[in-house]
Scaffold this motif. Structure first.
Motif, PDB file in Angstrom:
ATOM      1  N   ARG A 171       0.866  -1.178   0.000  1.00 23.30           N
ATOM      2  CA  ARG A 171       0.000   0.000   0.000  1.00 23.30           C
ATOM      3  C   ARG A 171       0.903   1.228   0.000  1.00 23.30           C
ATOM      4  N   GLY A 172       0.735   2.065  -0.979  1.00 25.12           N
ATOM      5  CA  GLY A 172       1.611   3.231  -0.982  1.00 25.12           C
ATOM      6  C   GLY A 172       1.247   4.247  -2.041  1.00 25.12           C
ATOM      7  N   ARG A 173       1.892   5.376  -1.929  1.00 26.20           N
ATOM      8  CA  ARG A 173       1.658   6.464  -2.886  1.00 26.20           C
ATOM      9  C   ARG A 173       2.840   6.503  -3.840  1.00 26.20           C
ATOM     10  N   GLN A 174       2.501   6.410  -5.105  1.00 24.91           N
ATOM     11  CA  GLN A 174       3.542   6.385  -6.142  1.00 24.91           C
ATOM     12  C   GLN A 174       3.907   7.812  -6.539  1.00 24.91           C
ATOM     13  N   TYR A 175       5.175   8.126  -6.449  1.00 26.25           N
ATOM     14  CA  TYR A 175       5.648   9.449  -6.872  1.00 26.25           C
ATOM     15  C   TYR A 175       6.682   9.271  -7.965  1.00 26.25           C
ATOM     16  N   PRO A 176       6.988  10.346  -8.717  1.00 24.86           N
ATOM     17  CA  PRO A 176       7.971  10.207  -9.798  1.00 24.86           C
ATOM     18  C   PRO A 176       9.310   9.691  -9.276  1.00 24.86           C
ATOM     19  N   TRP A 177       9.604  10.019  -8.025  1.00 21.76           N
ATOM     20  CA  TRP A 177      10.903   9.645  -7.453  1.00 21.76           C
ATOM     21  C   TRP A 177      10.856   8.325  -6.679  1.00 21.76           C
ATOM     22  N   GLY A 178       9.706   7.728  -6.533  1.00 19.69           N
ATOM     23  CA  GLY A 178       9.637   6.454  -5.802  1.00 19.69           C
ATOM     24  C   GLY A 178       8.279   6.229  -5.172  1.00 19.69           C
ATOM     25  N   VAL A 179       8.232   5.269  -4.239  1.00 19.85           N
ATOM     26  CA  VAL A 179       6.954   4.915  -3.606  1.00 19.85           C
ATOM     27  C   VAL A 179       7.037   5.202  -2.119  1.00 19.85           C
ATOM     28  N   LEU A 180       6.038   5.879  -1.604  1.00 18.28           N
ATOM     29  CA  LEU A 180       5.969   6.037  -0.156  1.00 18.28           C
ATOM     30  C   LEU A 180       5.062   4.938   0.377  1.00 18.28           C
ATOM     31  N   GLN A 181       5.641   4.047   1.173  1.00 13.25           N
ATOM     32  CA  GLN A 181       4.877   2.900   1.658  1.00 13.25           C
ATOM     33  C   GLN A 181       4.205   3.253   2.980  1.00 13.25           C
ATOM     34  N   VAL A 182       2.890   3.133   2.947  1.00 14.85           N
ATOM     35  CA  VAL A 182       2.109   3.502   4.122  1.00 14.85           C
ATOM     36  C   VAL A 182       2.469   2.619   5.323  1.00 14.85           C
ATOM     37  N   ASP A 183       2.688   1.334   5.060  1.00 18.82           N
ATOM     38  CA  ASP A 183       2.936   0.398   6.168  1.00 18.82           C
ATOM     39  C   ASP A 183       4.419   0.256   6.525  1.00 18.82           C
ATOM     40  N   ASN A 184       5.233   1.129   5.984  1.00 16.44           N
ATOM     41  CA  ASN A 184       6.663   1.054   6.280  1.00 16.44           C
ATOM     42  C   ASN A 184       7.007   2.093   7.339  1.00 16.44           C
ATOM     43  N   GLU A 185       7.463   1.609   8.487  1.00 12.18           N
ATOM     44  CA  GLU A 185       7.719   2.526   9.609  1.00 12.18           C
ATOM     45  C   GLU A 185       8.847   3.503   9.339  1.00 12.18           C
ATOM     46  N   ASN A 186       9.673   3.199   8.337  1.00 14.79           N
ATOM     47  CA  ASN A 186      10.732   4.158   7.991  1.00 14.79           C
ATOM     48  C   ASN A 186      10.176   5.307   7.149  1.00 14.79           C
ATOM     49  N   HIS A 187       9.011   5.096   6.593  1.00 16.01           N
ATOM     50  CA  HIS A 187       8.443   6.126   5.722  1.00 16.01           C
ATOM     51  C   HIS A 187       7.482   7.057   6.448  1.00 16.01           C
TER      52      HIS A 187
END
Ligand SMILES: Nc1nc2c(ncn2[C@@H]2O[C@H](COP(=O)(O)OP(=O)(O)OP(=O)(O)O)[C@@H](O)[C@H]2O)c(=O)[nH]1
Ligand SMILES: [Mg+2]
Length: 432
Positions: free
Chosen positions: A262-278
């Motif tokens: 689950r995440g938001r796709q950006y031109p520079w990569g993916v922000l993962q909602v369930d990733n605690e580093n993000h």
């Protein structure tokens, strides 16, 4: 079984007794009784009954409130878009039945609509405060009923307020401070930095620090994850340091390597909602739905509702101790209040009677004065009329006199005329 337990306990030697503060003896059990299963009974009953949880989301339009709730329950709650041209802040209330394994959850989500959209934001917090109080009032009224029905009662008191802070990276807005200050003693507040993907890692730490110091400086109480339970103390105290949680919401899945996340796709990569580093989304979900749900409910009941209840009862006039600091019973207070009310009624009745008598007197005087004025006016008119009558009678008499004179003169002249004619005739006859 209970009898057996009592028998067994009396046989235990004195040296094993532990004198407790409240004079209850702690005894070492010499057998198995089964009450160790009590927690299971509670669990079974709770599962059968189902759970309920009420969340309030407060945040400006478009800050990702709906998306975050969808992300928390990993579902699309499919709500209609609200109009954002309202002249006032409104609340949208929805209740959902959710199920995970054999646990049923009745979830009520209340979201602000149009919060922060108005030019004049002064009263923006009022509908929120009104809603929180209305739920307390409804529970309070149920408690006061003679025949209470808490079994079927849907407890709509809000257990947690997720407060969405705009990711400005700057500071809290005055609207945030005003609203938070107005609700911090009515609900457990968990502050969130919404759309946290809009802030860089360094800025985010500074922003978090800024927000926390602003909350402290303005004496705003937010919910602290409890640290009095050994099993969760360590985790909770470390989570308290992460507040406000920087969250990102999304229920869409994107491919990262070979996995779908689950995440938001950006031109520079993916922000993962369930990733605690993000982002702190997982921290929020664990704290809210896994670790502290019961504590949030308990705090709602024992702190916030209790405050409301005390305020209401004190406003009515109830108190636990009298002026001499001695405990007073409900009955005594009720009797005293009734007497006080009765005395007050008496006083007011006396006062009203006095005022009434005074008014009657005043009116009487006024009537008498008016009557006298009328009488004087009447006498005056009567006098004028009398004078007029005399005058007219005098004029009448004079006219009659004039008329008499006139008739006399007329008769005299007629006599003279007749004599004249007779003389002329005599002359004529003589001449002949
Ligand atoms: N960048 C970013 N966008 C988000 C995030 N969460 C939601 N959005 C987007 O922001 C827009 C608004 O999201 P909503 O969830 O509808 O916001 P809301 O607060 O419910 O809005 P209202 O109900 O209209 O007040 C949508 O386009 C979402 O895709 C986030 O964490 N980061
Ligand atoms: Mg929404």
């Amino acid at each position: 079984m209970a009898e057996k337990a009592m028998c067994m306990s009396t046989q235990i030697p004195d040296d094993e007794d532990i004198q407790r503060e409240n004079n209850v003896r702690g005894l070492t059990m010499l057998g198995h009784f089964g009450f160790e299963c009590l927690p299971h009974q509670l669990v079974n009953r709770a599962i059968q009954k189902g759970f309920s949880f009420n969340i309030l989301c407060v945040g400006e339009t478009g800050l990702g409130k709906s998306t975050l709730i969808d992300s928390l329950f990993n579902t699309n709650l499919k709500e209609k878009k609200s109009s954002h041209f309202n002249s006032n802040v409104e609340l949208k209330i929805r209740t959902y039945e959710l199920q995970e394994s054999n646990v049923q959850l009745k979830l009520t989500v209340v979201k602000t609509v149009g919060y922060g959209d108005q030019m004049n934001k002064e009263g923006s917090y009022q509908p929120i405060v009104g809603y929180l109080d209305a739920q307390f009032e409804s529970y309070f009224q149920e408690e006061l009923k003679i025949q209470r029905s808490f079994v079927d009662y849907h407890d709509s008191r809000v257990h947690v307020c997720l407060y969405f802070i705009s990711p400005t990276g700057h500071s809290l807005k005055s609207l945030d401070l005003l609203t938070l200050k107005s609700i911090d003693n009515k609900v457990n507040i968990i502050p969130l930095i919404a759309k946290a993907d809009a802030i860089s890692k360094n800025d985010l730490q500074k922003f978090k620090y800024k927000i926390m110091s602003e909350l402290v400086n303005n004496d705003i109480q937010i919910y602290q994850f409890p640290t009095n339970d050994e099993s969760t103390a360590q985790m909770n105290s470390s989570m308290n340091k992460h507040l406000p949680f920087a969250v990102v919401g999304c229920i869409d899945e994107v491919k990262v390597g070979k996995r779908m996340v689950r995440g938001r796709q950006y031109p520079w990569g993916v922000l993962q909602v369930d990733n605690e580093n993000h982002c702190d989304f997982v921290k929020l979900r664990d704290m809210l739905l896994c670790t502290n749900t019961e504590d949030l409910k308990e705090q709602t009941h024992t702190q916030h509702y209790e405050r409301y209840r005390c305020f209401k009862l004190q406003k009515i006039g109830f108190t636990d101790v009298g002026p001499d600091n001695q405990p007073v019973s409900f009955q005594e207070i009720y009797e005293a209040k009734r007497q006080e009310f009765y005395d007050q009624c008496q006083r007011e009745e006396e006062e009203l009677k006095k005022k009434f008598m005074q008014r009657v007197k005043e009116r009487e005087i006024a009537f008498k004065e008016a009557e006298k004025e009328l009488q004087d006016k009447f006498e005056h008119l009567k006098r004028i009329q009398h004078e007029e009558t005399i005058k007219l009678e005098e004029e009448k008499r004079q006219l009659e006199e004039e008329m008499m004179n006139f008739y006399k003169m007329k008769a005299g002249s007629e006599t003279l005329q007749t004599q004249g004619y007779t003389n002329i005739k005599k002359d004529k006859d003589r001449k002949k």
